[in-house]
Write a protein that holds these residues in place. Structure first.
Motif, PDB file in Angstrom:
ATOM      1  N   ILE A 121       0.919  -0.914  -0.128  1.00 31.80           N
ATOM      2  CA  ILE A 121      -0.161   0.101   0.053  1.00 31.80           C
ATOM      3  C   ILE A 121       1.026   1.155   0.069  1.00 31.80           C
ATOM      4  CG2 ILE A 121      -1.681   1.299   1.101  1.00 31.80           C
ATOM      5  CD1 ILE A 121      -3.005  -1.469   2.226  1.00 31.80           C
ATOM      6  N   ASP A 122       1.964   1.295   0.861  1.00 27.61           N
ATOM      7  CA  ASP A 122       2.903   2.400   0.733  1.00 27.61           C
ATOM      8  C   ASP A 122       3.351   2.705  -0.533  1.00 27.61           C
ATOM      9  OD1 ASP A 122       2.025   2.554   3.611  1.00 27.61           O
ATOM     10  OD2 ASP A 122       4.179   1.863   4.218  1.00 27.61           O
ATOM     11  N   ALA A 123       3.780   1.723  -1.158  1.00 26.07           N
ATOM     12  CA  ALA A 123       4.536   1.724  -2.450  1.00 26.07           C
ATOM     13  C   ALA A 123       3.563   2.049  -3.575  1.00 26.07           C
ATOM     14  CB  ALA A 123       5.447   0.433  -2.804  1.00 26.07           C
ATOM     15  N   HIS A 124       2.449   1.389  -3.531  1.00 24.37           N
ATOM     16  CA  HIS A 124       1.391   1.525  -4.836  1.00 24.37           C
ATOM     17  C   HIS A 124       0.191   1.923  -4.554  1.00 24.37           C
ATOM     18  CE1 HIS A 124       4.777  -0.750  -6.851  1.00 24.37           C
ATOM     19  NE2 HIS A 124       4.561  -1.686  -5.744  1.00 24.37           N
ATOM     20  N   GLY A 125      -0.077   2.206  -3.292  1.00 25.63           N
ATOM     21  CA  GLY A 125      -1.544   2.800  -3.016  1.00 25.63           C
ATOM     22  C   GLY A 125      -2.716   1.677  -2.822  1.00 25.63           C
ATOM     23  N   GLN A 173      -5.527   1.040  -3.961  1.00 26.49           N
ATOM     24  CA  GLN A 173      -6.184   0.416  -4.860  1.00 26.49           C
ATOM     25  C   GLN A 173      -5.499  -0.890  -5.645  1.00 26.49           C
ATOM     26  OE1 GLN A 173      -8.141   3.060  -7.717  1.00 26.49           O
ATOM     27  NE2 GLN A 173      -7.930   1.713  -9.336  1.00 26.49           N
ATOM     28  N   SER A 174      -4.218  -0.978  -5.204  1.00 25.63           N
ATOM     29  CA  SER A 174      -3.407  -2.125  -5.812  1.00 25.63           C
ATOM     30  C   SER A 174      -3.724  -3.498  -4.780  1.00 25.63           C
ATOM     31  CB  SER A 174      -1.777  -1.852  -5.539  1.00 25.63           C
ATOM     32  OG  SER A 174      -1.537  -1.774  -3.888  1.00 25.63           O
ATOM     33  N   VAL A 175      -4.605  -3.317  -3.867  1.00 21.51           N
ATOM     34  CA  VAL A 175      -5.295  -4.348  -3.022  1.00 21.51           C
ATOM     35  C   VAL A 175      -6.513  -4.633  -3.364  1.00 21.51           C
ATOM     36  CG1 VAL A 175      -5.625  -5.289  -0.707  1.00 21.51           C
ATOM     37  CG2 VAL A 175      -3.628  -3.707  -1.008  1.00 21.51           C
ATOM     38  N   LYS A 221     -12.725  -0.975   2.646  1.00 18.41           N
ATOM     39  CA  LYS A 221     -13.203   0.030   2.722  1.00 18.41           C
ATOM     40  C   LYS A 221     -12.154   1.163   3.821  1.00 18.41           C
ATOM     41  CE  LYS A 221     -16.581   3.595   4.513  1.00 18.41           C
ATOM     42  NZ  LYS A 221     -18.122   3.597   5.064  1.00 18.41           N
ATOM     43  N   ALA A 222     -11.643   0.462   4.684  1.00 19.46           N
ATOM     44  CA  ALA A 222     -10.557   0.973   5.742  1.00 19.46           C
ATOM     45  C   ALA A 222      -9.440   1.465   5.116  1.00 19.46           C
ATOM     46  CB  ALA A 222     -10.574   0.014   6.884  1.00 19.46           C
ATOM     47  N   ILE A 223      -9.129   0.548   4.260  1.00 14.97           N
ATOM     48  CA  ILE A 223      -7.494   0.502   3.578  1.00 14.97           C
ATOM     49  C   ILE A 223      -7.735   1.532   2.130  1.00 14.97           C
ATOM     50  CG2 ILE A 223      -6.532  -1.595   4.081  1.00 14.97           C
ATOM     51  CD1 ILE A 223      -7.085  -2.719   1.437  1.00 14.97           C
ATOM     52  N   GLY A 224      -9.045   1.821   2.068  1.00  8.35           N
ATOM     53  CA  GLY A 224      -9.381   2.837   0.911  1.00  8.35           C
ATOM     54  C   GLY A 224      -9.427   2.294  -0.723  1.00  8.35           C
ATOM     55  N   SER A 225      -9.570   0.771  -0.543  1.00 10.33           N
ATOM     56  CA  SER A 225      -9.533   0.283  -2.001  1.00 10.33           C
ATOM     57  C   SER A 225     -10.903  -0.022  -2.484  1.00 10.33           C
ATOM     58  CB  SER A 225      -8.727  -1.230  -1.799  1.00 10.33           C
ATOM     59  OG  SER A 225      -9.109  -1.709  -3.149  1.00 10.33           O
ATOM     60  N   PRO A 226     -11.336   0.384  -3.742  1.00  9.97           N
ATOM     61  CA  PRO A 226     -12.541  -0.147  -4.135  1.00  9.97           C
ATOM     62  C   PRO A 226     -12.589  -1.255  -4.791  1.00  9.97           C
ATOM     63  CG  PRO A 226     -11.403   1.307  -5.690  1.00  9.97           C
ATOM     64  CD  PRO A 226     -10.583   1.034  -4.688  1.00  9.97           C
ATOM     65  N   ALA A 266      -9.578   1.241  11.856  1.00  7.63           N
ATOM     66  CA  ALA A 266     -11.004   1.166  12.383  1.00  7.63           C
ATOM     67  C   ALA A 266     -11.838   0.450  11.291  1.00  7.63           C
ATOM     68  CB  ALA A 266     -11.282   2.478  12.763  1.00  7.63           C
ATOM     69  N   LEU A 267     -12.540  -0.379  11.650  1.00  9.24           N
ATOM     70  CA  LEU A 267     -13.480  -1.082  10.759  1.00  9.24           C
ATOM     71  C   LEU A 267     -14.775  -0.593  11.308  1.00  9.24           C
ATOM     72  CD1 LEU A 267     -12.187  -5.018  10.474  1.00  9.24           C
ATOM     73  CD2 LEU A 267     -11.676  -2.641   9.160  1.00  9.24           C
ATOM     74  N   GLU A 268     -15.622  -0.322  10.123  1.00 14.54           N
ATOM     75  CA  GLU A 268     -17.039   0.030  10.413  1.00 14.54           C
ATOM     76  C   GLU A 268     -17.780  -0.841   9.553  1.00 14.54           C
ATOM     77  OE1 GLU A 268     -16.817   5.094  11.190  1.00 14.54           O
ATOM     78  OE2 GLU A 268     -17.302   4.194   9.081  1.00 14.54           O
ATOM     79  N   TYR A 269     -18.781  -1.521  10.111  1.00  6.21           N
ATOM     80  CA  TYR A 269     -19.408  -2.158   9.651  1.00  6.21           C
ATOM     81  C   TYR A 269     -20.877  -1.282   8.746  1.00  6.21           C
ATOM     82  CZ  TYR A 269     -23.532  -5.646   8.735  1.00  6.21           C
ATOM     83  OH  TYR A 269     -24.454  -6.284   8.120  1.00  6.21           O
ATOM     84  N   VAL A 270     -20.856  -1.707   7.424  1.00  7.84           N
ATOM     85  CA  VAL A 270     -21.882  -1.231   6.740  1.00  7.84           C
ATOM     86  C   VAL A 270     -22.876  -2.242   6.491  1.00  7.84           C
ATOM     87  CG1 VAL A 270     -22.716   0.131   4.835  1.00  7.84           C
ATOM     88  CG2 VAL A 270     -20.628   0.667   5.825  1.00  7.84           C
ATOM     89  N   ASP A 271     -24.254  -2.129   6.866  1.00  7.86           N
ATOM     90  CA  ASP A 271     -24.970  -3.422   6.732  1.00  7.86           C
ATOM     91  C   ASP A 271     -25.108  -3.864   5.165  1.00  7.86           C
ATOM     92  OD1 ASP A 271     -27.374  -4.919   6.706  1.00  7.86           O
ATOM     93  OD2 ASP A 271     -28.694  -3.359   6.687  1.00  7.86           O
TER      94      ASP A 271
END
Length: 572
Positions: free
Chosen positions: A93-97, A99-101, A124-129, A497-502
């Motif tokens: 993630i540090d090297a490629h962002g 979205q690489s995950v 969502k927590a790491i910012g990957s779609p 921090a994980l947030e559960y979205v139904d």
């Protein structure tokens, strides 16, 4: 420990058949249907009865595996596994962002329904779609077609009202789609009561043998036959004109589009008899209520979305939707209460609203991110290249182009695979997470209710629910994880921090998870079922499952201000 018989639930498919499990000193000896369970009448299929062999598989993984640079695999503890995956993921993630995950969720989620509830918050927590699933491989046309056509807020007609049922490219007697509880007996009861079955299928399947009309088409010609049925519904004055005037648009355009699909043309092109096509159309026209179910077959052809769309058009032309006062076909039990109304909801964009990949213009649709693009994204030189993948499903046998899949999985910087034995797919992983089998994990029925909102072939048409605790303990000396735990524990290591979205899409505000005290699977189930019509704690009181009459529902009246229309002539 002595011989014992416990109630449980088979999770080999979406039917969730209640079962009786015979156990001797912790070993699963026999599985049979539970005759005390409502709806199923003691049914279970050969896959369910094979659960003892699955659990006692001599090749089963009892410890997670790490692949070394020289290709050898060595056992690794769950604690070290989490540490190493978190470290490698952080560096990627540090090297490629973020979205690489990416993550891929396959059919194994049936065994462990908490998985999706944790995988999505992790991404969502790491910012990957980059969330992929089998939804864009297995029957995506159903979801796309409903977006293009619009949905009926009252739902489908209840099977007790069916006077006909049209099955396209499916075999519910075996697959259990659309008839999930003891399908052969369900179909026999319906046909004995006068329901007329129509089957469009190249094969003379177990379901087709029970059909009043079997249209044995040339493979891939399902949309031709469906267009021919629409042509005849217009020609034979079979359109429910009152329903159409109030709820649909594009009727004249659809009539014109199917003008040339005459019985003779369809018969010659699809390899069927014109008289059989006419007979099928007359059954549809004479029926006051019915339903249409598409199996996997049309999705394996080149025009699966078109087949699904034309099937919806037939339902709307005939008014085969639940009307005011009708029983709700899929009432909510472990989901929040919903008001079903006899009205349409307007079509919505099926694509063009989400993430577009660098691969051949493939993009996110209402069915999700395109799984067919994932191997190429892994091999891409673009900014959206995938370098780390969490895999929950056998990609080698489910993704298209196996040779490309092998090349892609080999190119990943990090491949983490959930599995119960070393398979062709998990053999390529950097880490194989030794995963609990289904009888070692609690079961509940809410995931199927959620699936039923997307796919009409699943869920229960009665207000049924079931919960079962784990039936057996993991083997002595094993070090196993449930699938959801890797996402929680890696997030914990990364300080996320994980947030559960139904995942049912019904809770407006996300729920923050305790990142200090790891929840149990039961804790997660309670979270998933918050605000349910029937509390999970009450469902737990019925070990055989239960039909909750207080959850039964009826379709309400149309809103006076509703102006939405179902679309019969989408140009897409």
């Amino acid at each position: 420990m002595s011989m014992d018989v416990k109630t449980s639930v088979c999770r080999n498919c979406g039917s969730l058949c209640p079962i009786l499990v015979t156990i001797d000193n912790g070993k699963v000896l026999k599985v049979e249907g539970n005759p005390a369970a409502p709806l199923y009448n003691g049914f279970t299929c050969p896959k369910g009865r094979a659960l003892p062999q699955q659990h006692e598989n001599p090749n089963r993984l009892l410890h997670s595996l790490k692949r070394l640079p020289d290709g050898r695999r060595v056992p690794i503890s769950s604690e070290a596994l989490v540490e190493e995956i978190a470290d490698r993921l952080s560096r990627i993630i540090d090297a490629h962002g973020p979205q690489s995950v990416a993550a891929f969720l396959g059919g194994g989620v049936m065994e462990q329904p908490a998985t999706s509830g944790m995988m999505l918050p992790f991404l969502k927590a790491i910012g990957s779609p980059m969330m992929f699933s089998s939804g864009t491989i297995d029957q995506p046309g159903l979801i796309l077609a409903q977006a293009l056509h619009g949905a009926w807020e009252g739902g489908r007609t209840h099977p007790s009202q069916w006077e006909t049922f049209l099955v396209v490219g499916g075999n519910p007697v075996v697959s259990k789609q659309y008839l999930p509880q003891n399908p052969a007996q369900q179909l026999k009861s319906m046909t004995n009561a006068g329901m007329q079955l129509i089957v469009i299928d190249p094969r003379r399947s177990e379901t087709a043998r029970r059909a009043a009309v079997h249209l044995q088409v040339i493979p891939g010609e399902d949309p031709t036959v469906l267009a021919g049925l629409i042509h005849l519904i217009f020609k034979l004055d079979g359109v429910d004109a009152d329903f159409g005037r109030q709820n649909a648009q594009g009727t004249d355009d659809l009539r014109e589009a199917t003008r040339d699909f005459t019985p003779d043309y369809v018969a010659a092109r699809a390899g069927i008899e014109a008289d059989d096509l006419i007979a099928a159309a007359r059954i549809l026209i004479q029926a006051r209520a019915g339903d249409i179910g598409l199996g996997v077959g049309p999705s394996m052809a080149t025009r699966g979305t078109l087949s699904s769309y034309l099937a919806l058009c037939i339902q709307t032309l005939r008014g085969f939707w639940a009307q005011e006062g009708d029983p709700v076909s899929r009432p909510r039990v472990l989901l929040p209460r919903h008001t079903f109304k006899a009205q349409p909801s307007a079509p919505q964009p099926a694509w063009g609203f989400g993430l577009r990949t660098s691969v051949r213009g493939l993009q996110q649709t209402v069915a999700g991110m395109p799984a067919a693009a994932l191997p190429e994204l892994i091999l891409s030189k673009g900014k959206d290249r995938v370098r780390a993948l969490f895999l929950h499903g056998g990609a080698m046998y489910t993704w298209p182009q196996q040779s490309r899949t092998i090349e892609a999985l080999s190119a990943l910087d990090l491949l983490v695979m959930h599995d119960v034995e070393l398979t062709a797919t998990s053999a390529m992983a950097h880490y194989v997470i030794a995963t609990k089998r289904q009888l070692e994990v609690p079961a509940m029925s809410q995931f199927n209710e959620v699936t039923g909102r997307i796919h009409p072939g699943y869920d229960w048409t009665e207000p049924y629910a079931i919960y079962q605790p784990a039936t057996v303990d993991p083997p002595p000396g094993s070090d196993l994880m449930e699938s959801w735990q890797i996402y929680y524990r890696v997030a914990q290591k990364l300080g996320l921090a994980l947030e559960y979205v139904d995942f049912a899409g019904m809770n407006e505000a996300p729920t923050k998870l305790d990142m200090v005290r790891e929840p149990t699977t039961d804790d997660l189930y309670e979270l998933f079922c918050q605000n349910a019509v029937i509390p999970l704690s009450r469902v737990k009181q019925y070990p055989h499952g239960y039909v909750f009459e207080e959850a039964r529902d009826v379709v309400r009246a149309r809103d006076p201000v509703c102006e939405a229309r179902l679309q019969l002539a989408d140009q897409a």
